[in-house]
Design an enzyme around this catalytic site. Structure first.
Site, mmCIF file in Angstrom:
data_model
loop_
_atom_site.group_PDB
_atom_site.id
_atom_site.type_symbol
_atom_site.label_atom_id
_atom_site.label_comp_id
_atom_site.label_asym_id
_atom_site.label_seq_id
_atom_site.Cartn_x
_atom_site.Cartn_y
_atom_site.Cartn_z
ATOM 1 N N HIS A 246 0.904 -1.179 -0.062
ATOM 2 C CA HIS A 246 0.070 0.032 -0.098
ATOM 3 C C HIS A 246 0.857 1.137 0.037
ATOM 4 O O HIS A 246 1.089 1.895 1.268
ATOM 5 C CB HIS A 246 -0.907 -0.076 1.194
ATOM 6 C CG HIS A 246 -2.029 1.083 1.144
ATOM 7 N ND1 HIS A 246 -3.207 0.750 1.641
ATOM 8 C CD2 HIS A 246 -1.988 2.303 0.923
ATOM 9 C CE1 HIS A 246 -4.103 1.740 1.692
ATOM 10 N NE2 HIS A 246 -3.438 2.684 1.098
ATOM 11 N N HIS B 30 1.177 5.112 -1.999
ATOM 12 C CA HIS B 30 0.822 5.986 -3.169
ATOM 13 C C HIS B 30 1.870 6.931 -3.497
ATOM 14 O O HIS B 30 2.522 7.555 -2.922
ATOM 15 C CB HIS B 30 -0.150 7.177 -2.325
ATOM 16 C CG HIS B 30 -1.317 6.690 -1.673
ATOM 17 N ND1 HIS B 30 -2.487 6.442 -2.296
ATOM 18 C CD2 HIS B 30 -1.613 5.968 -0.378
ATOM 19 C CE1 HIS B 30 -3.543 6.125 -1.712
ATOM 20 N NE2 HIS B 30 -3.006 5.742 -0.434
ATOM 21 N N LEU B 31 2.068 6.452 -4.929
ATOM 22 C CA LEU B 31 3.289 6.850 -5.693
ATOM 23 C C LEU B 31 3.177 8.252 -6.133
ATOM 24 O O LEU B 31 3.967 9.018 -6.796
ATOM 25 C CB LEU B 31 3.952 5.937 -6.776
ATOM 26 C CG LEU B 31 4.799 4.828 -6.394
ATOM 27 C CD1 LEU B 31 5.045 4.149 -7.575
ATOM 28 C CD2 LEU B 31 5.964 5.501 -5.630
ATOM 29 N N ASN C 166 -5.069 6.190 -7.060
ATOM 30 C CA ASN C 166 -5.863 7.797 -6.780
ATOM 31 C C ASN C 166 -4.791 8.701 -7.279
ATOM 32 O O ASN C 166 -4.502 9.762 -6.678
ATOM 33 C CB ASN C 166 -6.246 8.083 -5.605
ATOM 34 C CG ASN C 166 -5.083 7.867 -4.369
ATOM 35 O OD1 ASN C 166 -4.278 7.324 -4.548
ATOM 36 N ND2 ASN C 166 -5.233 8.788 -3.258
ATOM 37 N N HIS D 156 -10.830 -0.086 -0.241
ATOM 38 C CA HIS D 156 -9.932 0.903 0.104
ATOM 39 C C HIS D 156 -10.530 2.206 0.904
ATOM 40 O O HIS D 156 -10.170 2.573 1.991
ATOM 41 C CB HIS D 156 -8.841 0.945 -0.685
ATOM 42 C CG HIS D 156 -7.657 2.087 -0.455
ATOM 43 N ND1 HIS D 156 -8.008 3.539 -0.431
ATOM 44 C CD2 HIS D 156 -6.387 2.074 0.009
ATOM 45 C CE1 HIS D 156 -7.067 4.231 0.012
ATOM 46 N NE2 HIS D 156 -6.006 3.124 0.260
ATOM 47 N N HIS E 30 -5.750 -1.288 5.012
ATOM 48 C CA HIS E 30 -5.516 -0.685 6.084
ATOM 49 C C HIS E 30 -6.735 -0.607 7.291
ATOM 50 O O HIS E 30 -7.350 0.377 7.831
ATOM 51 C CB HIS E 30 -5.212 1.072 6.102
ATOM 52 C CG HIS E 30 -6.159 1.805 5.076
ATOM 53 N ND1 HIS E 30 -7.635 1.806 5.186
ATOM 54 C CD2 HIS E 30 -5.935 2.659 4.013
ATOM 55 C CE1 HIS E 30 -8.086 2.579 4.308
ATOM 56 N NE2 HIS E 30 -7.041 3.263 3.660
ATOM 57 N N ASP F 159 0.988 2.544 3.974
ATOM 58 C CA ASP F 159 0.127 3.607 3.210
ATOM 59 C C ASP F 159 0.896 4.809 3.210
ATOM 60 O O ASP F 159 0.450 5.826 3.576
ATOM 61 C CB ASP F 159 -1.079 3.776 4.332
ATOM 62 C CG ASP F 159 -2.193 4.466 3.590
ATOM 63 O OD1 ASP F 159 -2.207 4.778 2.317
ATOM 64 O OD2 ASP F 159 -3.408 4.845 4.218
#
Ligand code: DOR
Ligand code: ZN
Ligand code: ZN
Length: 388
Positions: A18, A20-21, A52, A137, A190, A263
């Site tokens: 998990h 977020h790139l 996202n 998610h 999460h 996360d």
């Protein structure tokens, strides 16, 4: 190339399910290069990135684009999680079959709550038809309507509007029912409430194909951290009270929770430099996860090193059929070398991520990743990231 690993633990490469790139579109927060450097620095050899972004990862073109960029410029392996709907608030299912063909690892409702349960059911059936998993998610938007932190004694004391934890329980109950009915592998992102953990535990007992992950911060921080009103404590789901944290640790122990994740949700530092109530949710996590977990769960005697390697490498690999998680003969060498006794202090100004904000800044840790190897080549040695 050599590395003297005497006195250290050589583990199968750690996997973060998990991350977020932020690429494409939100590169001021992070991009594939800075994000994968942060992963290498933190001892993580493979990350799965959330959809996202802008555009949302909802077409095979975006999936291929990220895969290509990651293969060329990335420091670690990158798996791609596609969005189940088109666009940010899509009312239509995306072309998941095409994205699966381009190698998407799984599909998620990340970024927005799918209000219509029948749409979620349809998505579950669709991903099941090509044997992929649904990562549930986006409980956050559903939750964040009502407040800025966990609803309880601390929110009452601080006078901050709270988010009831049963908002999470209700979302997880719905998705457990969908997993049971369809037979689709549903993975809860999460998980953070004791009620949700109980739902997953009961469902697993009945043989429902449900799995879940917990973040480093939900295992190690409570809502008391929000009393500082530091925007570094704003996250979704919110940091919860001690009883929830204890329930998460118990669930990690008994196998209800399968994986520990970061996360990692970087924001540009100035975006977090606002009032508590206006701050975006999330903070960076790739460079603190190993240190915080070893300090809080291993050196406290709560978990063995094998249990931690299982939750940060073996189970994540197994859940999504990823290469790694074991040191098999013939498999490419993705390895995390741990220095269990290294004393260090978190200093986010030294991070490779662009999102310097973390609630762990200044924390004294014991234990760190000493080196990271990806496909037989070191990408980090003694805290320094090097090109593969
Ligand atoms: O706090 C969060 N921020 N939680 C999430 O899961 C999403 C993330 C984000 O994208 O910033
Ligand atoms: Zn989320
Ligand atoms: Zn997330």
């Amino acid at each position: 190339e050599t590395y003297d690993a005497s006195g250290k633990v050589v583990a199968p490469g750690f996997i973060d399910l998990h991350t977020h790139l932020r690429e494409p579109g939100l590169e001021a927060k992070e991009d594939i290069v800075s994000g994968t450097m942060a992963a290498a620095h933190g001892g993580i050899t493979r990350i799965a990135c959330m959809p996202n972004t802008n555009p949302v990862i909802d077409t095979s073109i975006v999936v291929s684009g990220i895969k290509k960029r990651a293969a060329e410029e990335g420091y670690v392996h990158v798996e791609v999680i596609g969005a189940i709907t088109k666009g940010e608030k899509g009312k239509e299912l995306s072309e998941m079959g095409d994205m699966a063909m381009r190698g998407a690892m799984a599909f998620s409702d990340d970024g927005h709550f799918v209000e219509d349960p029948l749409m979620m059911l349809k998505a579950a059936r669709y991903v099941n038809s090509f044997d992929k998993a649904l990562i549930v998610h986006a409980i956050e938007e559903h939750m964040n309507h009502s407040g800025y932190m966990h609803e309880g004694a601390v929110s009452a004391r601080l006078g901050v509007p709270g988010i009831p934890s049963i908002a999470e329980d209700m979302a997880v109950a719905r998705d457990a029912i969908i997993a049971e009915y369809t037979g689709t592998h549903v993975h809860i992102a999460h998980i953070a409430s004791k009620g949700a953990v109980d739902i997953v535990r009961q469902a697993k007992k009945r043989g429902v194909p449900i799995t879940c992950e917990v973040t480093v911060h939900h295992l190690t921080l409570t809502d008391e951290a929000c009393a500082s009103f530091s925007t570094a404590t704003r996250v979704s789901p919110p940091l919860r009270s001690r009883d929830h944290v204890e329930a998460l640790r118990d669930a990690l122990k008994d196998g209800t929770i399968d994986a520990i994740v970061t996360d990692h949700a970087p924001h540009a530092p100035e975006e977090k430099d606002v009032e508590f109530r206006n701050a975006p949710n999330g903070f960076c996590g790739l460079e603190t996860s190993v240190g915080v977990i070893l300090t809080e769960l291993y050196h406290t005697g709560l978990f063995t090193i094998n249990e931690i390697v299982d939750k940060m490498s073996c189970r994540p690999a197994e859940l999504f059929h990823l290469d790694g998680g074991t040191l098999r003969e013939g498999s490419s060498a993705n390895i995390t070398i741990l220095d269990l006794d290294k004393d260090w202090v978190v200093d986010s100004s030294k991070f490779y991520t662009r999102g310097k904000v973390t609630p762990f800044n200044g924390k004294h840790c014991k234990g760190q990743a000493a080196a990271t190897m990806v496909d037989g080549v070191f990408v980090m040695k003694d805290g320094v990231v090097c090109k593969k």
